[in-house]
Design a protein around this motif. Structure first.
Motif, PDB file in Angstrom:
ATOM      1  N   ALA A 170       0.841  -1.192   0.000  1.00  0.00           N
ATOM      2  CA  ALA A 170       0.000   0.000   0.000  1.00  0.00           C
ATOM      3  C   ALA A 170       0.873   1.238   0.000  1.00  0.00           C
ATOM      4  CB  ALA A 170      -0.928   0.013   1.211  1.00  0.00           C
ATOM      5  N   ILE A 171       0.375   2.295  -0.612  1.00  0.00           N
ATOM      6  CA  ILE A 171       0.987   3.611  -0.492  1.00  0.00           C
ATOM      7  C   ILE A 171      -0.117   4.589  -0.111  1.00  0.00           C
ATOM      8  CG2 ILE A 171       2.772   3.071  -2.202  1.00  0.00           C
ATOM      9  CD1 ILE A 171       1.310   4.999  -4.127  1.00  0.00           C
ATOM     10  N   THR A 172       0.238   5.596   0.655  1.00  0.00           N
ATOM     11  CA  THR A 172      -0.738   6.594   1.076  1.00  0.00           C
ATOM     12  C   THR A 172      -0.157   7.992   0.914  1.00  0.00           C
ATOM     13  OG1 THR A 172       0.055   6.482   3.366  1.00  0.00           O
ATOM     14  CG2 THR A 172      -1.823   5.085   2.782  1.00  0.00           C
ATOM     15  N   ALA A 173      -1.031   8.965   0.894  1.00  0.00           N
ATOM     16  CA  ALA A 173      -0.590  10.355   1.001  1.00  0.00           C
ATOM     17  C   ALA A 173       0.083  10.538   2.358  1.00  0.00           C
ATOM     18  CB  ALA A 173      -1.781  11.298   0.855  1.00  0.00           C
ATOM     19  N   PRO A 174       1.053  11.428   2.455  1.00  0.00           N
ATOM     20  CA  PRO A 174       1.824  11.559   3.702  1.00  0.00           C
ATOM     21  C   PRO A 174       0.982  11.849   4.938  1.00  0.00           C
ATOM     22  CG  PRO A 174       2.936  12.709   1.906  1.00  0.00           C
ATOM     23  CD  PRO A 174       1.601  12.280   1.376  1.00  0.00           C
ATOM     24  N   ASN A 175      -0.149  12.521   4.773  1.00  0.00           N
ATOM     25  CA  ASN A 175      -0.960  12.876   5.950  1.00  0.00           C
ATOM     26  C   ASN A 175      -2.097  11.893   6.199  1.00  0.00           C
ATOM     27  OD1 ASN A 175      -2.306  13.616   3.618  1.00  0.00           O
ATOM     28  ND2 ASN A 175      -3.248  15.434   4.518  1.00  0.00           N
ATOM     29  N   TRP A 176      -2.097  10.756   5.514  1.00  0.00           N
ATOM     30  CA  TRP A 176      -3.138   9.752   5.730  1.00  0.00           C
ATOM     31  C   TRP A 176      -2.664   8.708   6.732  1.00  0.00           C
ATOM     32  CZ3 TRP A 176      -7.724   7.911   2.759  1.00  0.00           C
ATOM     33  CH2 TRP A 176      -8.420   8.976   2.195  1.00  0.00           C
ATOM     34  N   PRO A 177      -3.594   8.035   7.432  1.00  0.00           N
ATOM     35  CA  PRO A 177      -3.195   7.043   8.443  1.00  0.00           C
ATOM     36  C   PRO A 177      -2.611   5.778   7.806  1.00  0.00           C
ATOM     37  CG  PRO A 177      -5.580   7.113   8.208  1.00  0.00           C
ATOM     38  CD  PRO A 177      -5.053   8.243   7.386  1.00  0.00           C
ATOM     39  N   THR A 178      -1.927   5.008   8.634  1.00  0.00           N
ATOM     40  CA  THR A 178      -1.401   3.710   8.192  1.00  0.00           C
ATOM     41  C   THR A 178      -2.565   2.756   7.941  1.00  0.00           C
ATOM     42  OG1 THR A 178       0.636   4.007   9.440  1.00  0.00           O
ATOM     43  CG2 THR A 178       0.042   1.757   8.833  1.00  0.00           C
ATOM     44  N   PRO A 179      -2.625   2.130   6.778  1.00  0.00           N
ATOM     45  CA  PRO A 179      -3.753   1.219   6.486  1.00  0.00           C
ATOM     46  C   PRO A 179      -3.679  -0.044   7.334  1.00  0.00           C
ATOM     47  CG  PRO A 179      -2.574   1.863   4.480  1.00  0.00           C
ATOM     48  CD  PRO A 179      -1.720   2.267   5.632  1.00  0.00           C
ATOM     49  N   SER A 180      -4.820  -0.677   7.527  1.00  0.00           N
ATOM     50  CA  SER A 180      -4.872  -1.967   8.204  1.00  0.00           C
ATOM     51  C   SER A 180      -4.135  -3.020   7.377  1.00  0.00           C
ATOM     52  CB  SER A 180      -6.315  -2.404   8.410  1.00  0.00           C
ATOM     53  OG  SER A 180      -6.993  -1.510   9.265  1.00  0.00           O
ATOM     54  N   GLY A 181      -3.640  -4.025   8.062  1.00  0.00           N
ATOM     55  CA  GLY A 181      -2.986  -5.133   7.386  1.00  0.00           C
ATOM     56  C   GLY A 181      -1.493  -5.030   7.301  1.00  0.00           C
ATOM     57  N   PHE A 182      -0.942  -3.909   7.768  1.00  0.00           N
ATOM     58  CA  PHE A 182       0.507  -3.712   7.689  1.00  0.00           C
ATOM     59  C   PHE A 182       1.019  -3.367   9.085  1.00  0.00           C
ATOM     60  CE2 PHE A 182      -1.341  -2.564   3.617  1.00  0.00           C
ATOM     61  CZ  PHE A 182      -0.606  -3.366   2.751  1.00  0.00           C
ATOM     62  N   ALA A 183       1.948  -4.186   9.561  1.00  0.00           N
ATOM     63  CA  ALA A 183       2.477  -3.985  10.926  1.00  0.00           C
ATOM     64  C   ALA A 183       3.253  -2.658  10.986  1.00  0.00           C
ATOM     65  CB  ALA A 183       3.388  -5.139  11.294  1.00  0.00           C
TER      66      ALA A 183
END
Length: 349
Positions: free
Chosen positions: A336-349
């Motif tokens: 997964a990749i996210t915008a810098p100000n978005w939360p850490t997605p579920s499923g990734f430690a």
């Protein structure tokens, strides 16, 4: 000169090679897959292969809930939901149904060029808007983008080590018999330092099309907000190895026979994709094995719930869970990749 515009793809490729010489692997793979996907529905028992969404509704449902959780923790913004290469639309239909149950009903966008698959998608997700490329996806809101088994079908480049150095791997033709050969030499500078002294016959793959796509998606997400979830089979590279393969009738086949009549894929270099995303300013999460990812999202609880509601299907539900978590669980990986100000997605430690 005969007009070959309506000729079968092998004849057109053979003619092009006869006139201009051998073509790069990427050009061969791109032409073959463009024809293949434009002319058939390749999925299911009557097709050539089966993807995770076609195995069980659990896969799409859990991805839908992954989206809901991320959207909720991001503050419930007004998003658009997009899928790249959405197959028959099965993943989207299952994900959107799960999302709607908890109040998320975003506009749906599909990046798909195959008219055959667009028809299949329209039956399952009639409200979707279709796009020929990433460029026309909405630019006025955050995007949550799903790419399941998308990057593996994009054309790859190969170089092969010979006694006199590294050479581009190209496709030659004798009548309509296609075969890979060593082409023009390439500078040592384009080979990773730790791979330059690989033995004669070694093959290294790169995926410029995949990197370009990832950079484009990442740039949009950084600018607009949102996330990308991609699930595919692959490795952390660069590395030595020939991963180009063909599948026909649910069995492996020669990738250089009957171009356009079999699915061509190559393993995804997750490390390079992640580097492309972070270089564009996005935040990377993973990759994580598909089995671990689905367990964290709750596949065991969902399988148990489905078995309770349909006891007569309990054995098949268990088999489907086994395929997704065990059989495909380590080769396939989620990134997964996210915008810098978005939360850490579920499923990734």
């Amino acid at each position: 000169m005969p007009d070959l515009s309506d000729a079968p793809l092998p004849d057109r490729l053979a003619r092009a090679i006869t006139l201009a010489g051998p073509i790069p692997i990427a050009q061969f793979m791109g032409a073959a897959n463009a024809h293949y996907y434009a002319t058939r529905d390749p999925l299911g028992t009557d097709g050539d292969f089966t993807t995770a969404p076609e195995i069980s509704q659990m896969f799409g449902e859990l991805i839908g809930l992954w989206c809901v959780d991320l959207w909720d923790r991001a503050g419930r913004p007004d998003i658009a939901w997009a899928e790249l290469g959405p197959g028959r639309g099965t993943l989207a239909a299952d994900a959107l149904r799960a999302m709607a149950k908890v109040g998320l009903t975003p506009p749906v966008h599909f990046v798909e060029t195959s008219p055959v698959l667009r028809d299949a998608q329209a039956e399952r997700v009639p409200q979707a808007t279709w796009h020929d490329s990433l460029a026309t996806l909405p630019s006025d809101r955050p995007l949550i983008v799903i790419a399941n088994e998308f990057f593996d079908a994009l054309p790859i480049r190969q170089v092969v080590r010979r006694h006199d150095g590294w050479h581009e791997r190209v496709v030659a033709c004798q009548d309509t018999l296609f075969l890979p050969i060593a082409g023009k030499p390439v500078p040592d500078q384009v080979i990773p330092d730790d791979l330059r002294d690989s033995p004669v016959g070694a093959i290294i793959e790169t995926a410029p099309a995949a990197v370009n796509a990832m950079c484009g998606i990442a740039a949009r997400i950084v600018t607009q907000g949102g996330a990308l979830l991609t699930i595919d089979y692959g490795y952390d590279g660069p590395a030595v190895g020939d991963t180009l393969q063909a599948v026909r009738g649910h069995a492996f086949a020669n990738p250089f026979e009957d171009p356009g009549e079999r699915d061509l894929t190559a393993q995804v270099d997750f490390a390079t994709l992640a580097l492309a995303a972070t270089a564009s300013g996005a935040t990377m999460h993973g990759p994580a094995p598909q089995g671990d990812f689905l367990r964290i999202l709750g596949i065991d609880a969902r399988a148990a719930a489905l078995a309770r509601s349909a006891p007569e299907r309990a054995e098949s539900i268990a088999r489907d869970r086994m395929r997704l978590v065990e059989d495909m669980g380590t080769l396939f990986r989620a990134l997964a990749i996210t915008a810098p100000n978005w939360p850490t997605p579920s499923g990734f430690a």
